[in-house]
Each structure stands twice: as C-alpha cells, then as structure tokens.
Design an enzyme around this catalytic site. Structure first.
Site, short mmCIF file in Angstrom:
data_model
loop_
_atom_site.label_atom_id
_atom_site.label_comp_id
_atom_site.label_asym_id
_atom_site.label_seq_id
_atom_site.Cartn_x
_atom_site.Cartn_y
_atom_site.Cartn_z
N PRO A 35 27.77 53.63 58.57
CA PRO A 35 28.48 54.45 58.46
C PRO A 35 29.43 54.55 59.73
O PRO A 35 28.79 54.64 60.96
CB PRO A 35 28.11 56.22 58.10
CG PRO A 35 26.74 55.82 57.27
CD PRO A 35 26.54 54.07 57.64
N VAL A 95 16.50 54.84 63.23
CA VAL A 95 17.00 54.81 65.25
C VAL A 95 16.18 54.98 66.11
O VAL A 95 15.36 54.43 67.05
CB VAL A 95 18.70 54.27 65.48
CG1 VAL A 95 18.74 56.14 65.36
CG2 VAL A 95 18.81 53.60 66.57
N TYR A 123 20.57 53.58 47.72
CA TYR A 123 20.54 55.18 48.35
C TYR A 123 21.96 56.28 47.75
O TYR A 123 20.83 57.18 47.58
CB TYR A 123 20.15 54.52 49.44
CG TYR A 123 19.20 56.01 50.05
CD1 TYR A 123 18.44 56.59 50.04
CD2 TYR A 123 19.98 57.07 51.16
CE1 TYR A 123 17.28 56.86 50.59
CE2 TYR A 123 19.18 57.88 51.93
CZ TYR A 123 18.27 58.30 51.41
OH TYR A 123 17.33 59.32 52.00
N GLY A 133 27.90 49.94 69.49
CA GLY A 133 26.97 51.21 69.81
C GLY A 133 27.80 52.44 69.93
O GLY A 133 27.85 53.57 69.79
N1 UDP Z 1 20.41 51.16 64.68
C1 UDP Z 1 20.61 50.40 65.90
N2 UDP Z 1 19.98 49.67 66.56
C2 UDP Z 1 18.01 49.91 65.14
C3 UDP Z 1 18.33 50.41 64.43
C4 UDP Z 1 19.27 51.33 64.12
O1 UDP Z 1 21.96 50.51 66.30
O2 UDP Z 1 17.47 49.18 65.90
C5 UDP Z 1 21.67 51.76 64.74
C6 UDP Z 1 22.88 51.52 63.40
O3 UDP Z 1 22.77 50.65 62.45
C7 UDP Z 1 22.86 53.15 62.84
C8 UDP Z 1 22.02 53.92 63.90
O4 UDP Z 1 21.44 53.30 64.39
O5 UDP Z 1 24.63 52.99 63.21
C9 UDP Z 1 20.88 55.19 62.82
O6 UDP Z 1 19.92 54.21 61.91
P1 UDP Z 1 19.31 54.97 61.14
O7 UDP Z 1 18.34 53.95 60.75
O8 UDP Z 1 18.38 56.04 61.86
O9 UDP Z 1 19.24 55.43 59.67
P2 UDP Z 1 20.89 55.98 59.14
O10 UDP Z 1 21.66 57.03 59.75
O11 UDP Z 1 21.94 54.10 59.10
O12 UDP Z 1 20.95 56.16 57.93
#
Ligand code: UDP
Length: 343
Positions: free
Chosen positions: A304, A217, A173, A237
């Site tokens: 990240p 998320v 990506y 978290g």
């Molecule tokens: N995340 C989480 N639980 C979930 C889904 C995502 O803790 O059920 C965390 C994920 O590891 C990341 C953040 O939430 O640190 C944002 O995830 P998302 O998939 O929305 O997008 P990203 O910002 O990683 O592209």
C-alpha cells in the site's frame, strides 16, 4: 533470540494498566495466538491485572519464549494448549472473553503460507466464535488495516469499504480478515454473540521478531542498524505507514473488548502520525547511532502507498488515543535490543 525476562518490560506493562478504568480480576480469558507478539503482551497484561489466561498457539509464527515467562507472571493463572485453532476443538472450561489473534501477519509469510492464513482467519474464527457462543463470552477479533487495501481516503475511517486486490499476494490475508469480520457480524446478528472487531494498524515494540519471514519493517531496520548492515528500503521509500507503540495498542484492545458500548462495533486502532519509510529509516539510524546506509530493493506487489488511520471512533467510544511518540517508542525498542545484546 527474543528477550523475555520477568519484569524486563515491567514499565511497559505498568504503562498499559495504569490508564485502564477496569481490571481483569476474576476474569477468564481465552487467547488464540498467545505466542505471537500482541497475544503475549495481552496475556501478560491480563495476568498482571489478576485475570486467568488460557492460551492457544501452534507456534506457526509464535515462539516458545513468548509463553514461557507467562507461567511465572501469572502465578499458575496461565495455561497453554498447543493447538491449531483452524482445527476443531472441544473446549469445555468456561471463559468470559475470547480473543482471536491467531494468524501469520508478516507480508513475507503471505507467499509460502496463504492457505494457513486463510484457514486461521476463517475456520479459526468460526471455531473461536463457537467457543464464545458455548460460554456466552465476549469475542474480540483482531482484524487489520489491510482490509482497506490500496486505500483512497485518508485518514481512513471505519466506514471506508476498501480497495483490495483479491487475487494479489496480499489477498490471502486481506480477504481472510474481511471474511473473519463478516463471520463476527453473522454470529452477532444470528446468535447475539457480543463481538468486537479491532482494525489494527502497524504496531511495533519490544519482543517483535526481526528474523526471516517474520520480520516487519521496524524490527528489521533496528536489527540492520544495530549490526551495521545496510537498511533495505523496498521501493523508493516514499510509501507511508503510521506506527503505534505496543502499549498503546494493547490498551486500545483491552478497552475495546471490555467497554460495554463497543458491543458489535468495529474500531480502528493505530497511531495517526504518518511517516514515509525513508523517514523511518533515518529515525532509526539516528536513534541507534548507526553507520548503516540505505539500499533500495524492489517494492513487493500491492504494497500500500499510504496507510493512516482515522481514530475518531476510538477516541469517542473507547476514550482512547495513543500516548507514545514514534521517537520514544523506537528508543524503547532500541534499549530492549541492547539489553538482549548484554545477555
Ligand atoms: N519495508 C521495507 N524494508 C523492509 C521491510 C519492509 O522497506 O526490510 C517496507 C514495506 O515494503 C512496507 C513497509 O515497510 O512498505 C511496512 O512493511 P511491514 O512488513 O512492516 O508491514 P506492512 O505495513 O506492509 O503490512
């Protein structure tokens, strides 16, 4: 599954339109990825402002519900082509603007679909740029904060060159979007195409998918909280994100693709309010009055640690900054999901 009712999010559409110093009356806009979250909101806003939209999607991650309601919103000013933009296309109808959004964007999709992701952002970007070239149209490319990778500078400005793991699972990506940006600049320099690049930071709002591989998320946590399921926090978290409500994001994208001074520019679009994922879970539990508790699961590789945009350029060039607080945006999402439950 996804609540798409005419006028259901009319307040949100009004929120976008009322702050724009221009309309789309008489404009013809081609949107790739129109059946996705942002594509559908963009199309609905442009149709409401009197524009004509030709939408392209192959439903890789988009849904039929996202385009079905556009026919009635657009009063026949909406047409749809079921097509994979990474394959060649003979598109002859004239357009004033091409918006290239088509791409899977959820990290869960990076594992099973890395080739599709690379194709839609490289071959797809070339095909979409070709259409813009043929018609002398403006071109908006939706890039991503992901191109910064594991950033080391916060808030992150557009001048930061990124720290991406090319070979990691997010590489498909990140690198495809980076290549997409480079393609835009190649067409800008060699063919003088009027390109504009948005680096979109985490965005959320009503109609975002919560299911399976597609769930990001916020919709996942909302769904878990509203159904009394455990909230799945990946890692401890403490990783951060900065979440932008969809109306703010769409307003920013429309400004970027319209304002003359944005020609050839790359701009961060996001909300600079940074929070940890644990804090996000706590907010969502509070807003939904949920009895859910948090469970901790392994952090996916290369997730990240921090992500927060520097939006100085967007403020100055586009006279744009986010208006909707996280709490207010989360309430709107929660209300739209409750509405869905009432159906
Ligand atoms: N995340 C989480 N639980 C979930 C889904 C995502 O803790 O059920 C965390 C994920 O590891 C990341 C953040 O939430 O640190 C944002 O995830 P998302 O998939 O929305 O997008 P990203 O910002 O990683 O592209």
């Amino acid at each position: 599954m996804i609540p798409y009712k005419n006028n259901q999010n009319r307040d949100d559409i009004d929120q976008i339109i009322k702050h724009l110093p221009f309309s789309f009356d008489g404009q013809r806009v081609l949107i790739t990825g129109v059946a996705g979250f942002l594509g559908s909101w963009l199309a609905e806003s442009i149709l409401t402002m009197g524009g004509t939209v030709i939408g392209i999607d192959n439903f890789a991650s988009g849904t039929i519900q996202a385009v079905e309601h556009l026919k009635s919103v657009g009063n026949d000013q909406f047409t749809f082509l079921n097509h994979d933009i990474s394959k060649s296309i003979d598109f002859v109808s004239p357009v004033d603007c091409v918006m290239h959004l088509a791409s899977r964007a959820s990290p869960f999709e990076f594992v099973p679909y890395p080739i599709q992701i690379m194709k839609s952002n490289t071959l797809g970007t070339m095909n979409a740029l070709g259409i813009a070239k043929r018609h002398g149209a403006r071109f908006l490319f939706t890039s991503t904060s992901e191109i910064y990778g594991e950033a080391q500078l916060f808030p992150t400005p557009e001048t930061y060159r990124g720290n991406v793991n090319v070979l990691g699972i997010r590489g498909c990506y990140d690198e495809a979007k980076r290549a997409g940006e480079a393609l835009c600049m190649a067409y800008f320099r060699q063919h003088e195409i009027d390109v504009r690049i948005a680096r979109i930071f985490n965005t959320y709002g009503p109609r975002m998918r919560a299911d399976g591989l597609y769930g990001r998320v916020i919709p996942r946590f909302m769904d878990q909280a509203l159904h009394g399921k455990s909230i799945t926090i990946f890692g401890d978290g403490t990783q951060t994100r900065s979440f932008c409500y969809v109306t703010d994001q769409i307003e920013g994208l429309l400004r970027l693709c319209t304002i003359p001074a944005a020609r050839g520019e790359v701009v961060n679009l996001g909300n600079p309010m940074e929070i940890t994922i644990q804090e996000l879970a706590d907010h969502i539990i509070h807003i939904t009055h949920s009895k859910s508790s948090c469970v901790f699961e392994p952090l996916p590789p290369d997730d990240p640690t921090r992500r927060v945009p520097d939006i100085t350029k967007a403020r100055e060039l586009l006279e744009w900054s986010p208006r909707i607080s996280l709490k207010s945006g989360l309430r709107r999402v929660c209300d739209s999901l409750k509405f869905q439950g009432d159906e």
